[in-house]
Design a protein around this motif. Structure first.
Motif, short mmCIF file in Angstrom:
data_model
loop_
_atom_site.label_atom_id
_atom_site.label_comp_id
_atom_site.label_asym_id
_atom_site.label_seq_id
_atom_site.Cartn_x
_atom_site.Cartn_y
_atom_site.Cartn_z
N MET A 1 0.85 -1.19 0.00
CA MET A 1 0.00 0.00 0.00
C MET A 1 0.89 1.24 0.00
SD MET A 1 -2.79 1.42 2.74
CE MET A 1 -1.55 1.81 3.92
N GLN B 1 -3.14 -0.97 -3.58
CA GLN B 1 -3.93 0.08 -2.95
C GLN B 1 -3.13 1.35 -2.72
OE1 GLN B 1 -5.53 -2.08 0.50
NE2 GLN B 1 -7.51 -1.93 -0.53
N THR C 1 -8.30 1.13 -4.73
CA THR C 1 -7.77 -0.13 -5.22
C THR C 1 -7.72 -0.01 -6.74
OG1 THR C 1 -8.78 -1.31 -3.37
CG2 THR C 1 -8.06 -2.64 -5.27
#
Length: 77
Positions: A1, A30, A70
């Protein structure tokens, strides 16, 4: 992420930075972003949804919009 705090920037800089951050990311990765500028709070989620990415609102109050994006790579399918 990946996490990017964009609260210090005004429109259109946050949108440009989000586009640049998403470009090298893989499908399913993400990106967590923070926005405070009113123009960006409107334009960035609109753009992301229009591009087909999944956008989850984590926080939305007077001072801050926090989004979890996402990446969806539509060119793969």
């Amino acid at each position: 992420m990946i996490f990017i705090d964009l609260t210090l920037f005004r429109c259109p800089v946050p949108l440009v930075k989000v586009k640049l951050a998403l470009k090298p990311m893989r499908d399913g990765e993400q990106l967590h972003i923070l926005l405070s500028d009113s123009g960006s709070r409107r334009d960035v989620p609109q753009y992301l949804k229009k591009q087909g990415h999944v956008v989850q609102e984590l926080r939305n109050d007077v001072s801050l919009l926090a989004l979890m994006i996402t990446k969806v790579d539509l060119s793969q399918g």
